[in-house]
Write an enzyme that holds these catalytic residues in place. Sequence first.
Site, short mmCIF file in Angstrom:
data_model
loop_
_atom_site.label_atom_id
_atom_site.label_comp_id
_atom_site.label_asym_id
_atom_site.label_seq_id
_atom_site.Cartn_x
_atom_site.Cartn_y
_atom_site.Cartn_z
CG ASN A 82 47.34 -38.70 7.36
OD1 ASN A 82 48.03 -37.97 6.55
ND2 ASN A 82 47.45 -39.72 8.26
CD1 TRP A 83 44.70 -35.61 1.94
CD2 TRP A 83 46.69 -34.11 0.53
NE1 TRP A 83 44.32 -33.92 1.72
CE2 TRP A 83 44.65 -33.14 0.74
CE3 TRP A 83 47.36 -34.15 -0.29
CZ2 TRP A 83 44.84 -32.10 -0.29
CZ3 TRP A 83 46.79 -32.68 -0.58
CH2 TRP A 83 45.94 -32.25 -1.23
CE LYS A 84 45.87 -42.58 6.24
NZ LYS A 84 45.44 -44.38 6.73
CG HIS A 123 49.53 -42.34 11.06
ND1 HIS A 123 49.41 -43.75 10.54
CD2 HIS A 123 47.70 -41.72 10.85
CE1 HIS A 123 47.92 -43.78 10.26
NE2 HIS A 123 47.37 -42.31 10.50
CD GLU A 183 49.07 -45.19 7.67
OE1 GLU A 183 49.27 -44.47 6.81
OE2 GLU A 183 47.52 -45.71 7.48
CD GLU A 235 44.40 -41.72 13.06
OE1 GLU A 235 43.52 -41.08 12.00
OE2 GLU A 235 45.03 -42.13 12.28
N GLY A 285 41.70 -47.41 7.52
CA GLY A 285 40.91 -47.66 5.87
C GLY A 285 40.77 -49.10 5.51
CB SER A 343 36.60 -46.23 8.33
OG SER A 343 37.63 -47.25 7.89
N GLY A 383 41.28 -39.57 6.33
CA GLY A 383 42.39 -40.71 5.48
C GLY A 383 41.29 -40.91 4.02
N GLY A 384 41.04 -41.82 3.63
CA GLY A 384 40.27 -42.35 2.69
C GLY A 384 39.96 -41.18 1.87
P1 13P Z 1 41.23 -43.66 6.54
O1 13P Z 1 39.98 -42.81 6.97
O2 13P Z 1 41.64 -44.10 5.87
O3 13P Z 1 40.75 -44.84 7.80
O4 13P Z 1 42.59 -43.55 7.95
C1 13P Z 1 42.46 -42.55 9.18
C2 13P Z 1 43.85 -42.25 9.21
O5 13P Z 1 44.48 -42.87 9.83
C3 13P Z 1 43.77 -40.96 9.46
O6 13P Z 1 45.12 -40.44 9.80
#
Ligand code: 13P
Length: 258
Positions: free
Chosen positions: A13-15, A100, A102, A172, A178, A214, A235-236
């Site tokens: 998930n590149w966000k 998600h 967010e 999640e 994050g 994470s 994510g990251g």
């Molecule tokens: P991180 O891997 O950066 O913690 O993010 C997880 C996430 O929200 C994937 O959708």
Amino acid sequence: MSKQQRAKLVVGNWKMHGRLAANAALLQAVAQGADELPADVRVGVCVPSLYLAQTQALLDGSRVVWGVQDVSAFTHGAYTGEVAAPMVSDFGATFAIVGHSERRAYHRESAELVAVKTQRALDAGLTPIVCVGETLEEREAGATEQVVGTQLDEVLAKLSADEATRLVVAYEPVWAIGTGKSATSEQAQAVHAFLRARLAAKGAADVPLLYGGSVKPDNAEELFRQADIDGGLIGGASLKDQDFLAICKAAAATSVAG
Ligand code: 13P
């Protein structure tokens, strides 16, 4: 189906990250690396929808599938700025992340809205990746199962049993996203087993259940070895080709063919 028969799935998930040049390098590296994975490890990337055409052009014919991070609750119409699920399908996409944390937090998305978006994604032939997860406050209050159970139930209530089998569900925990502080494999497995039971009651026991929060090269394998963890939503670490591919390799190490 036993755990041994379920394929592994790793989705990035590149966000809101990426630019044309950086995307090209990352997508090419991921496509190349994915070629070396065993057949029962599936890999996907969910990019900003603006980059769907680029992603399709670069990944078509590769092992890596692609998708977006949200879809509109409407199929078309006067909804400025929204992207509809059928538009996403036009670009050969497989996945649409919905719900998600967010989006639930920053865009006030309700459980009901997430359920409608899930239906829209399914109607457009996409596989929704439905995200659920509790905040730290909710976990500390002992409300984790109640929170994630309600989030999942809202979605399942709107779907037929057949539609439910076409989902992917991602657990999640909000406190792990994050933050560099992943859930332990025991914590994650316990919630996954709970979600699996809910899905089984709907006739969808074999839905892929991803853990997100994470996930890094050094904790992925331990997480993916758990009985009800079928892979990860990353994510990251999905923004760095080496890290993302290392996580895919961890999935391979826990797969049957790996
Ligand atoms: P991180 O891997 O950066 O913690 O993010 C997880 C996430 O929200 C994937 O959708």
